[in-house]
Scaffold this motif. Sequence first.
Motif, mmCIF file in Angstrom:
data_model
loop_
_atom_site.group_PDB
_atom_site.id
_atom_site.type_symbol
_atom_site.label_atom_id
_atom_site.label_comp_id
_atom_site.label_asym_id
_atom_site.label_seq_id
_atom_site.Cartn_x
_atom_site.Cartn_y
_atom_site.Cartn_z
ATOM 1 N N GLU A 274 0.824 -1.208 0.000
ATOM 2 C CA GLU A 274 0.000 0.000 0.000
ATOM 3 C C GLU A 274 0.857 1.255 0.000
ATOM 4 O O GLU A 274 2.070 1.226 0.255
ATOM 5 C CB GLU A 274 -0.925 0.004 1.223
ATOM 6 C CG GLU A 274 -2.050 -1.020 1.145
ATOM 7 C CD GLU A 274 -3.031 -0.880 2.298
ATOM 8 O OE1 GLU A 274 -4.218 -1.186 2.095
ATOM 9 O OE2 GLU A 274 -2.611 -0.475 3.407
ATOM 10 N N GLY B 265 5.623 -1.610 -0.709
ATOM 11 C CA GLY B 265 4.835 -0.413 -0.943
ATOM 12 C C GLY B 265 5.674 0.843 -0.784
ATOM 13 O O GLY B 265 6.900 0.828 -0.888
ATOM 14 N N ASP C 46 -3.567 5.123 0.503
ATOM 15 C CA ASP C 46 -4.456 4.130 1.113
ATOM 16 C C ASP C 46 -4.771 4.448 2.573
ATOM 17 O O ASP C 46 -5.911 4.329 3.001
ATOM 18 C CB ASP C 46 -3.812 2.740 1.028
ATOM 19 C CG ASP C 46 -3.678 2.253 -0.396
ATOM 20 O OD1 ASP C 46 -4.703 1.926 -1.006
ATOM 21 O OD2 ASP C 46 -2.528 2.224 -0.892
#
Length: 451
Positions: A250, A274, A322
Amino acid sequence: MTHLKAMAARAKVLPHHVEQLAFLIEQLGPLTYPADMVVSRYFRAQPQLGNRDRALLAEASFTYLRRKSQIAQFAQSGQGPLGRRLALLALHHTFIDSDLGTGQRAESALADMAFVVQPPEIEWLQRYASLDRESLAPHIRFNLPEWLWQRMCAELSDEFAQSLAEAMLKSAPLDLRVNTLKAQAEDVMQQLNELGGRYQAVATPYAPDGLRLKGKPALQNQELFKKGLVEVQDEGSQLLAMLLAPKRGEMIVDFCAGAGGKTLALGAMMKSTGRLYALDVSEKRLANLKPRLARSGLSNVHPVWIDHENDVKVKRLAGKIDRVLVDAPCSGLGTLRRNPDLKWRQNPEAITQLHAKQLSILQSAARLPKIGGRLVYATCSFLQEENQAVVEAFLQSHPHYELLSPKDALKGSFPQHDGTPIGGEHLGYWQLWPQVHGTDGFFAAILQRKS
């Protein structure tokens, strides 16, 4: 008297300690700078001091700040220089309140000071120990500014306010977070326990990667620390990072990263995948993150210095993130066990100014999450003006956000206690308390951007 002399061989305080502490208390008096900065500056100027000297002087200095009201009031009696009287009272409390002394009772504390007290001072300290604390005004008894005690009583029940005030008179334990990229908590705990003494460790009650040490040893020279296997981090701070519940791959933003304790915890939870942006308005704080980042082994963290919360660097991330953590600048009153000077350095006007700043930061951070994204607003304060009032004002002007209950948002992904998420649930808010959870005082609200 004879009993005290017989115990003199166990004495822990020497005459130079009293003189040094009296000087330190004088330096702390103006409350112009944070206490840890004042103490550290003094230690740098006194390189001859050993680890034991530093531990005693630091603990006694912070004990003075924790119990400043009572100590300053009683110090008006007695004889000799005022600085010496303040130092003796602070040392006396230090041995009663902490694990530095030979026991918990006042007589044992006096034995630890046998080399530095004269007969009139012994009688004076015994008189102080026998004072009826219940006869003191509550804010004096609990060593709080009167405005803060009144605010606590207005927002909390009398019983809860008293238990909180009593808890904040104690020293906080030393908690560690094990870096799960490099080690497992059980293995690190075994290595610490093999060192023995103040390194003895137990698992923290709630945080799965947390360890709590018996004492407060210097960790900088330990291989566990130098290799990035552990970081110093209060259990409450570890739990706060878990509220964001980041997933692998994310895009995450730590909006007020500071020196990066929660950033490093988030990065480990993401398994270094991420992208994790660490934003802060202080270049110095972000610079302090760099050596910690190097030790951690993380490769997904990107420190970003910003001028202010509305910097163009923030706008470029709008709608792409996110999850966002906003651990907002606050009064720090939830950390009084480790930062007791804060209660004397804050005032109602400063809290009102913080409220406006916190709301502005939250509003700016709210532009970042994508639809369905999570935004966690948090402080290390227990005052409603910094917490619930900020979130309620935010929600009134941001109808595209909703408040999630901690129980629903966290589900099985967070440590549980008796079936209830740690911190409990009150009108959708999450709160840790020193006297309930043994952590610093933290507040958090879990917000979600509606589709």
